[in-house]
Structures are given as structure tokens and as C-alpha cells.
Design a protein around this motif. Structure first.
Motif, mmCIF file in Angstrom:
data_model
loop_
_atom_site.group_PDB
_atom_site.id
_atom_site.type_symbol
_atom_site.label_atom_id
_atom_site.label_comp_id
_atom_site.label_asym_id
_atom_site.label_seq_id
_atom_site.Cartn_x
_atom_site.Cartn_y
_atom_site.Cartn_z
ATOM 1 N N ALA A 93 -12.645 34.153 72.510
ATOM 2 C CA ALA A 93 -12.403 32.919 73.269
ATOM 3 C C ALA A 93 -13.492 31.877 72.993
ATOM 4 O O ALA A 93 -13.189 30.699 72.786
ATOM 5 C CB ALA A 93 -12.334 33.224 74.761
ATOM 6 N N GLU A 94 -14.757 32.320 72.975
ATOM 7 C CA GLU A 94 -15.858 31.376 72.719
ATOM 8 C C GLU A 94 -15.801 30.849 71.290
ATOM 9 O O GLU A 94 -16.048 29.667 71.049
ATOM 10 C CB GLU A 94 -17.207 32.056 72.969
ATOM 11 N N ARG A 95 -15.486 31.725 70.323
ATOM 12 C CA ARG A 95 -15.397 31.281 68.922
ATOM 13 C C ARG A 95 -14.233 30.313 68.746
ATOM 14 O O ARG A 95 -14.327 29.363 67.970
ATOM 15 C CB ARG A 95 -15.263 32.480 67.992
ATOM 16 N N SER A 96 -13.132 30.537 69.452
ATOM 17 C CA SER A 96 -11.978 29.638 69.337
ATOM 18 C C SER A 96 -12.285 28.253 69.878
ATOM 19 O O SER A 96 -11.842 27.252 69.332
ATOM 20 C CB SER A 96 -10.779 30.215 70.080
ATOM 21 N N PRO A 120 -19.121 15.250 63.855
ATOM 22 C CA PRO A 120 -19.201 15.726 62.468
ATOM 23 C C PRO A 120 -20.261 16.829 62.409
ATOM 24 O O PRO A 120 -21.312 16.731 63.050
ATOM 25 C CB PRO A 120 -19.615 14.484 61.687
ATOM 26 N N LEU A 121 -19.975 17.890 61.687
ATOM 27 C CA LEU A 121 -20.853 19.057 61.684
ATOM 28 C C LEU A 121 -21.164 19.551 60.282
ATOM 29 O O LEU A 121 -20.380 19.357 59.356
ATOM 30 C CB LEU A 121 -20.191 20.213 62.449
ATOM 31 N N ASP A 122 -22.295 20.252 60.157
ATOM 32 C CA ASP A 122 -22.600 21.091 59.001
ATOM 33 C C ASP A 122 -22.392 22.522 59.461
ATOM 34 O O ASP A 122 -22.754 22.877 60.595
ATOM 35 C CB ASP A 122 -24.055 20.928 58.551
ATOM 36 N N MET A 123 -21.806 23.349 58.611
ATOM 37 C CA MET A 123 -21.575 24.761 58.920
ATOM 38 C C MET A 123 -22.365 25.602 57.935
ATOM 39 O O MET A 123 -22.207 25.458 56.731
ATOM 40 C CB MET A 123 -20.087 25.082 58.819
ATOM 41 N N ALA A 166 -14.519 34.148 56.629
ATOM 42 C CA ALA A 166 -14.496 33.180 57.734
ATOM 43 C C ALA A 166 -13.860 31.858 57.316
ATOM 44 O O ALA A 166 -14.175 31.310 56.256
ATOM 45 C CB ALA A 166 -15.922 32.926 58.235
ATOM 46 N N TYR A 167 -12.980 31.385 58.163
ATOM 47 C CA TYR A 167 -12.362 30.061 58.008
ATOM 48 C C TYR A 167 -12.588 29.284 59.301
ATOM 49 O O TYR A 167 -12.457 29.843 60.393
ATOM 50 C CB TYR A 167 -10.849 30.175 57.784
ATOM 51 N N PHE A 168 -12.917 28.013 59.173
ATOM 52 C CA PHE A 168 -13.098 27.142 60.335
ATOM 53 C C PHE A 168 -12.235 25.907 60.145
ATOM 54 O O PHE A 168 -11.793 25.602 59.041
ATOM 55 C CB PHE A 168 -14.568 26.706 60.457
ATOM 56 N N ASP A 193 -13.340 27.025 54.165
ATOM 57 C CA ASP A 193 -13.519 28.404 53.720
ATOM 58 C C ASP A 193 -15.007 28.710 53.598
ATOM 59 O O ASP A 193 -15.693 28.172 52.741
ATOM 60 C CB ASP A 193 -12.821 28.596 52.378
ATOM 61 N N GLY A 194 -15.501 29.606 54.470
ATOM 62 C CA GLY A 194 -16.907 30.003 54.431
ATOM 63 C C GLY A 194 -17.167 31.179 53.512
ATOM 64 O O GLY A 194 -18.318 31.548 53.303
ATOM 65 N N GLY A 195 -16.108 31.774 52.982
ATOM 66 C CA GLY A 195 -16.254 32.884 52.068
ATOM 67 C C GLY A 195 -16.179 34.236 52.759
ATOM 68 O O GLY A 195 -16.057 34.327 53.979
ATOM 69 N N ALA A 196 -16.281 35.273 51.950
ATOM 70 C CA ALA A 196 -16.198 36.644 52.445
ATOM 71 C C ALA A 196 -17.575 37.136 52.882
ATOM 72 O O ALA A 196 -18.604 36.594 52.476
ATOM 73 C CB ALA A 196 -15.646 37.546 51.354
#
Length: 158
Positions: free
Chosen positions: A48-51, A86-89, A76-78, A114-117
Motif C-alpha cells: 500500500a505504501e509503495r503504491s 518531478p523526481l530522480d529515482m 522494478a517499474y515505476f 524501468d529500474g532493471g532487475a
């Protein structure tokens, strides 16, 4: 135990906490060629928090962020749906090694990022900070959220 024992326990708590202040649950540090950067973070460690993440917020202090923690490393996908900032991940593996950085994510964009595997944690910070602070793949993260038995930069390290 007498009052002397209580005093020793209190001193151990005070000095032990000070020695590991960098690994307070709400602190993340990143170490790379540009030095050490520290952020005060909110933790998102449930589904829930991640969503929800940083949705609907219109301001975040420069030294703040949100740390997304996964039970197991994953691909991970965001996306930025309902995110106004605006954000940096900053994506990192289970050792805290930064594997990928997505800069300047566009507010309210629904395009998957796409943050990758093998992602164990993701740090979201204000857009532009990663580049300005030299946060890039190869930088190492220190956090109490990382398993200290495999962490590249442990809480006990200087």
C-alpha cells in the motif's frame, strides 16, 4: 540490577545510537566520487505504501526523499501517475550498489520507468539532485533497510 547497571545500559544506548546515527531507519546515505550525500527519508515498505509513494504532494525538502523497500530483489517499474513533483529515482541492489538512476521523471506521466532487475530499494529524491550530487551507477548506499550481512557499506562502517 542496581542503579549503576541502569546507568551503563543508558550510556550504551546513547553512545550506540550516536555511533550508528547514519543508519537511523529514516536516513539514507550515498557515497561516491562526489562525497557523501545524506537524505531524511520516509519508508515505503508495504504494498500500500509503495503504491501511494509520493502521490499528490506538491513540495519536498531538498534533503528529503522516500525509500521504497522490497522484501526480495525484483525487476522494478515505476510511473508518475498522480505524482506532482518531478523526481530522480535511484535504484539499488541488495548490497546497496546503485545500479540505475532515472533523472527528471515527469509529473503525472504514466509511461513505465524501468529500474532493471535485482532492485532491492529505490530512493526517490527531487529532480536534478542526482546529477548535481554525482549520484550515478556505482555509488554505494548505506541504510538500515539493507541486509547488513551483504551490504557494501554497512551501518558499522565509517
Amino acid at each position: 540490577m542496581g542503579s549503576g547497571g541502569s546507568s551503563l545500559i543508558m550510556l550504551a544506548l546513547v553512545f550506540g545510537g550516536a555511533a550508528h546515527a547514519a543508519c537511523a531507519p529514516d536516513t539514507v546515505e550515498l557515497r561516491g566520487p562526489s562525497g557523501v550525500q545524506r537524505f531524511s527519508v520516509e519508508i515505503a515498505d508495504s504494498e500500500a505504501e509503495r503504491s501511494k509513494g509520493l502521490m499528490f504532494r506538491d513540495h519536498m525538502p531538498a534533503s528529503a526523499g522516500m525509500l521504497f523497500i522490497y522484501d526480495q530483489p525484483k525487476h522494478a517499474y515505476f510511473w508518475m501517475k498522480d505524482t506532482l513533483l518531478p523526481l530522480d529515482m535511484v535504484f539499488a541492489d541488495a548490497t546497496g550498489l546503485v545500479t540505475s538512476v532515472h533523472s527528471n521523471a515527469v509529473p503525472q506521466d504514466e509511461t513505465p520507468i524501468d529500474g532493471g532487475a535485482g532492485v532491492a530499494v529505490v530512493l526517490e529524491i527531487n529532480a536534478g539532485l542526482a546529477k548535481r550530487m554525482g549520484i550515478a551507477p556505482g555509488v554505494v548506499m548505506r541504510s538500515a533497510a539493507l541486509d547488513q550481512s551483504v551490504a557494501a557499506w554497512r551501518c558499522s562502517d565509517e
